[in-house]
Design an enzyme around this catalytic site. Structure first.
Site, short mmCIF file in Angstrom:
data_model
loop_
_atom_site.label_atom_id
_atom_site.label_comp_id
_atom_site.label_asym_id
_atom_site.label_seq_id
_atom_site.Cartn_x
_atom_site.Cartn_y
_atom_site.Cartn_z
N ASP A 262 0.58 -1.07 -0.07
CA ASP A 262 -0.08 -0.31 -0.03
C ASP A 262 0.89 0.92 -0.20
OD1 ASP A 262 -2.68 -1.20 -0.35
OD2 ASP A 262 -2.38 -1.41 2.40
N ASP A 263 1.68 1.09 -0.27
CA ASP A 263 3.23 2.41 0.51
C ASP A 263 3.13 2.86 -1.18
OD1 ASP A 263 5.05 3.71 1.85
OD2 ASP A 263 6.46 3.28 -0.40
N ILE A 264 2.40 4.24 -1.22
CA ILE A 264 2.39 5.25 -2.54
C ILE A 264 3.80 5.38 -3.21
CG2 ILE A 264 1.50 7.54 -3.75
CD1 ILE A 264 -0.03 7.58 -1.20
N TRP B 138 12.84 3.51 -2.65
CA TRP B 138 12.01 4.36 -2.42
C TRP B 138 13.85 5.60 -2.36
CZ3 TRP B 138 10.69 2.08 3.00
CH2 TRP B 138 9.23 1.86 3.10
#
Length: 231
Positions: free
Chosen positions: A179-181, A221
């Site tokens: 769910d991490d954008i 990231w």
């Protein structure tokens, strides 16, 4: 990039990384060298990112309670605003513990910029720690999903927050926060030519990364924000 070989048997990875996170929060994970070697060997994107950010590694700081409290404070506001509120909280309550937060007057916490809902969340988090339903020493032998289930019983903590806690605080090596954008954006950018990505595709793309999906996520990231994050 020269890497010394460090091979950890898979059956020892879980216990080793959790024990390290319990006893020393600021060390690079002991599995890091093995993880980046194997990721670089199996994935061209990972190889490139690992070379690009070879001087940075995952680190963790603080205790379990303050890490989770900080994540609650930062919900649904900008990073800058979250940092401002957090600084006010720790200036107002320098001895940040479950007991001091539980005992703090709500009006005092409001002066720090906390909403009534976040105050409720922080006090519920405090209650879970003071009553012993959250106990860091008990997590050493527990798997990721068991810990996520425990954490999400706290008001204001959802799966994403629990997964960030597993990655940054407990330094678990194989967490994939679907769910991490940021992860979604990075996978779309590097693997799908900027096309939308769904969870099924994310799981498929991440299969070669196992058992190092936390590490692969961390490098993706970095590709969006070169400044390493620590919780």
């Amino acid at each position: 990039m020269t890497l010394s070989k460090l091979v950890l048997p898979p059956e020892k990875l879980h216990t080793l990384c959790v024990q390290q996170s319990h006893f020393s929060k600021e060390m690079t994970p002991l599995y890091w060298t093995q993880a980046i070697q194997e990721l670089a060997a199996c994935d061209k994107v990972m190889h490139q990112l690992i070379r690009q950010f070879e001087d940075a590694t995952l680190t963790s700081r603080g205790c379990a309670f303050t890490t989770l409290a900080r994540s609650i404070v930062g919900q649904q506001i900008s990073v800058k605003a979250a940092e401002s509120v957090w600084q006010k909280v720790i200036r107002t309550i320098p001895d940040m513990t479950p007991h001091t937060i539980a005992a703090a007057e709500q009006d005092l916490l409001r002066t720090c910029g906390l909403s009534a809902r976040k105050i409720t969340y922080l006090q519920d988090l405090s209650r879970h720690f003071t009553e012993g339903s959250l106990n860091e020493t008990s997590w050493i032998d527990r798997d990721d999903e068991t810990i996520i289930k425990q954490l999400t019983e706290v008001k204001g903590i959802g799966r994403w927050t629990a997964e960030m806690f597993l990655i940054f605080h407990l330094q678990r090596p194989d967490v994939l926060p679907l769910d991490d954008i940021g992860l979604q954006r990075a996978m779309s950018l590097h693997y799908l030519d900027k096309q939308p990505v769904d969870k099924k595709t994310m799981l498929q793309l991440a299969k070669p990364w196992q058992p190092w999906r936390s590490v692969a996520t961390w490098y993706l990231w970095r590709s969006l924000d070169p400044l390493p994050v620590a919780y």
